[in-house]
Design an enzyme around this catalytic site. Structure first.
Site, short mmCIF file in Angstrom:
data_model
loop_
_atom_site.label_atom_id
_atom_site.label_comp_id
_atom_site.label_asym_id
_atom_site.label_seq_id
_atom_site.Cartn_x
_atom_site.Cartn_y
_atom_site.Cartn_z
N SER A 1 0.84 -1.28 0.08
CA SER A 1 -0.05 -0.04 0.01
C SER A 1 0.77 1.49 -0.12
O SER A 1 2.00 1.22 0.52
CB SER A 1 -0.91 -0.11 1.20
N TYR B 1 -2.10 -0.17 10.86
CA TYR B 1 -2.11 -0.61 9.21
C TYR B 1 -0.93 -0.21 8.44
O TYR B 1 -0.31 -1.21 7.66
CB TYR B 1 -3.51 -0.14 8.65
#
Length: 255
Positions: A146, A159
């Protein structure tokens, strides 16, 4: 085998419940992939999608199996079960991950779950996949990272840090595997409109699972080591990381 276009014949998907993973699989099947094993924590939920793929591509072989990224002790047995000595996978897509719950009743427990799934689970299965694929002598591992791994937003500390660890591990693994016939591609999407991000405020250059899939296919065709989706996120990330800390906090707090 992987043909000259970079499209594999056979694919193992770890985290097939991911909207991005499903878009990538659909794009691969449209381009000639004929053998797909879909691994997910709740494989029964994949059945409607599997039925639609089978209806559109009757020549392909698709199977679904249960896989839990958090059950690290079961990873070796799982991979032995789906990847026998007589089996080969040209491409393994590691796509599982959880965002975490903003208002979780137990923030500590939620943080541990996110870190275990996104990082420890990824490191565990990637280590086993790398060993199996190296013995096979050929293949490609695609790791869904990501942009948050390099550019965390407020509320994404766990995260983003877990994705950063996974991203770093994948880069190191690529160096280890150089010359073995096995390649690694790291995919860094920006904000993706998907069930996982529902309710969150989109960041600039927000994209969709289908658009990410198109960028991944383009990356496979080129043999890319890193795929940014959309490409502009790469430059936005570099620019934001170069900001002085006070300005960085102000900018990121506004996203």
């Amino acid at each position: 085998m992987i043909d000259g276009t970079g499209i594999p014949d056979s694919v193992l998907v770890l985290g097939a419940g991911s909207a991005i993973a499903q878009s990538i699989v659909s794009a691969l099947v449209d381009r000639g992939t004929t053998d797909v094993v879909l691994a997910a924590r709740r494989p029964l939920e994949l059945e409607p999608w599997l039925d639609s793929l089978n209806a559109a591509h009757r020549e392909i072989s698709i199977a679904s199996v249960r896989f839990d990224a958090c059950d690290i002790a079961a990873h070796v047995g799982f991979l032995q079960g789906v990847w026998s000595d007589k089996r080969r996978f040209d491409l393994v897509l590691v796509a599982f991950g959880v965002m975490g719950v903003t208002d979780a009743a137990d923030p500590h427990d939620d943080a541990v779950t996110v870190a275990t799934t996104n990082y420890l689970g990824g490191v565990s299965i990637l280590r086993i996949v790398a060993t199996r694929m190296t013995a096979q002598g050929q293949g490609r591992v695609v790791v869904l990272s990501s942009a948050a791994a390099l550019l965390p937003r407020p509320g994404q500390a766990v995260y983003a840090s877990a994705k950063a660890g996974l991203d770093s591990y994948a880069r190191g693994l690529a160096l280890e595997l150089h010359g073995s016939g096995v390649d690694v591609t790291i995919v860094r999407p920006g904000f993706v409109h998907s069930p996982m991000t529902r309710g969150l405020t989109p960041a600039p250059y927000a994209t969709t699972p289908d658009d990410v899939a198109r960028d991944v296919i383009r990356g496979l065709e080129r043999g890319s080591a890193v795929v940014w989706s959309p490409p502009m996120v790469r430059f936005m990330t570099a620019a934001a990381r170069a900001l002085p800390p006070p300005l960085y906090r102000r900018v990121m707090s506004g996203l």
